[in-house]
Design an enzyme around this catalytic site. Structure first.
Site, short mmCIF file in Angstrom:
data_model
loop_
_atom_site.label_atom_id
_atom_site.label_comp_id
_atom_site.label_asym_id
_atom_site.label_seq_id
_atom_site.Cartn_x
_atom_site.Cartn_y
_atom_site.Cartn_z
N LEU A 65 6.79 2.66 1.58
CA LEU A 65 7.66 1.48 1.67
C LEU A 65 8.82 1.71 2.63
CD1 LEU A 65 7.77 0.44 -2.12
CD2 LEU A 65 6.08 -0.11 -0.36
N HIS B 29 9.48 -3.91 3.33
CA HIS B 29 9.10 -4.11 1.92
C HIS B 29 10.34 -4.39 1.08
CE1 HIS B 29 5.72 -1.38 3.27
NE2 HIS B 29 5.06 -2.41 2.79
N MET C 94 0.84 -1.20 0.00
CA MET C 94 0.00 0.00 0.00
C MET C 94 0.88 1.25 0.00
SD MET C 94 -3.37 -0.94 2.13
CE MET C 94 -2.67 -0.81 3.76
N LYS D 42 4.92 -9.81 9.28
CA LYS D 42 4.40 -8.88 10.29
C LYS D 42 2.87 -8.98 10.31
CE LYS D 42 3.69 -4.30 10.31
NZ LYS D 42 2.33 -4.33 10.78
N ASP D 43 2.29 -9.02 9.11
CA ASP D 43 0.84 -9.20 9.03
C ASP D 43 0.56 -10.69 8.94
OD1 ASP D 43 0.08 -6.41 9.01
OD2 ASP D 43 1.19 -6.34 7.13
N VAL E 143 10.80 -7.80 9.63
CA VAL E 143 12.03 -7.01 9.75
C VAL E 143 11.81 -6.01 10.89
CG1 VAL E 143 13.61 -5.42 8.58
CG2 VAL E 143 12.52 -7.27 7.29
N SER F 53 4.65 0.80 8.02
CA SER F 53 4.43 2.11 7.41
C SER F 53 3.86 3.08 8.45
CB SER F 53 3.45 2.00 6.24
OG SER F 53 3.95 1.06 5.33
N ARG F 54 3.12 2.55 9.40
CA ARG F 54 2.49 3.41 10.42
C ARG F 54 3.52 3.98 11.41
NH1 ARG F 54 -1.58 -0.27 9.53
NH2 ARG F 54 -3.60 0.65 8.99
#
Ligand code: PAF
Length: 289
Positions: A33, A37, A30, A149-150, A178, A188-189
């Site tokens: 990066l 990523h 999304m 992570k997800d 990572v 990203s957050r």
């Protein structure tokens, strides 16, 4: 590296790529990066003749429109990172290009899609399945790369791939999480955290990691309560849920011996906004036995 905004242009290019006998790796993102990523992209570049990175902030997976509004948008920097990692293509479509008409398909894969994130973010995994299936139909990748992570997302995507009959066509490659040096999972957050919030956020993984030792001579319930107490003791951190689950079904385990694959999954609100951070730890992992 080429950047495509239109499906037809990407598909024309990929037709030629396949004609040359090259395999295609897809890294769905999304945007915004980061090194997490980058590790997926580099792995895809190593394993495929061509790598497509999709950069698409998918509105259908956000049940909280405030979260969607806050999400960082950094396409120019994203393209630089993709190029530096060796990707051949970025696919950055508009919402209208991805969804020319509203996507009315409904995906539900219980229990994997209905527990934890599925329960807390109604509609989230439906949106993930809508966009991931669209991306698979458009790109027809040989391999698709997802970050651990997800972790729950991977379990749901595997069910999706099986459901749409793509399990023989696309290999789902699970890539290790990572972390920053202090243990915070790259996300990203994280860029949305204030310096104060960033300073306390590593306590999440610290508590998870410490609990692996603690679990050796404590029950599942005691381990659960210790993690929640340790994290909630930090001013500015607030555990939304912590569940110790079977790694395949994602259903709660009550005893360590209930399963050979046991994972602790957590989401924590950090700071005043607040920013929702997710992480997990493996208590029993068949891969590392
Ligand atoms: O993990 C993500 O960034 C997103 O959920 C994904 C897989 C790119 C779908 O929008």
């Amino acid at each position: 590296m080429k950047v495509f905004k239109k499906i037809v242009d990407l598909q024309n290019e990929l037709f030629l790529v396949r004609k040359e006998g090259k395999e295609i790796g897809l890294v769905p993102t999304m945007g915004a990066l980061h090194e997490g990523h980058a590790s997926l992209i580099k792995r895809s570049v190593k394993e495929n003749g061509a790598t497509v990175v999709s950069v698409f902030l998918n509105p259908t997976q956000f049940n909280d429109k405030g979260d969607l509004g806050r999400y960082p948008r950094t396409l120019e920097a994203d393209c630089k990172l993709c190029e530096a990692c060796g990707a051949q293509y970025v696919f950055a479509p508009s919402v209208e290009e991805m969804y020319p008409t509203p996507d009315t398909r409904h995906f539900e894969f219980p229990p994997q899609s209905t527990v934890m994130e599925g329960a807390k973010r109604p509609g989230h995994f439906n949106g993930v399945c809508q966009v991931v299936s669209r991306l698979f139909y458009i790109v027809k990748p040989n391999r698709a790369y997802f970050g651990e992570k997800d972790w729950q997302q991977i379990a749901v995507v595997k069910r999706l791939v099986n459901y749409i009959g793509y399990d023989r066509l696309v290999h789902i490659v699970e890539c290790p999480i990572v972390r920053d040096e202090d243990g915070l999972a790259k996300s990203s957050r994280n860029t949305l955290l204030t310096p104060e919030e960033r300073a306390i956020a590593p306590n999440i993984y610290k508590a998870l990691k410490a609990s692996v030792d603690y679990a050796k001579d404590h029950t599942v319930a005691e381990t659960h309560d210790k993690v929640v107490a340790d994290i909630n003791a930090i001013d500015g951190l607030d555990v939304e849920y912590f569940e110790i689950v079977d790694g395949n079904t994602l259903l709660d385990v009550n005893n360590w011996n209930d399963s050979g694959y046991v994972v602790g999954c957590i989401t924590v609100y950090c700071g005043h906004t607040p920013i929702r951070l997710i992480d997990h730890v493996k208590y029993k992992d068949p891969e590392t036995k």
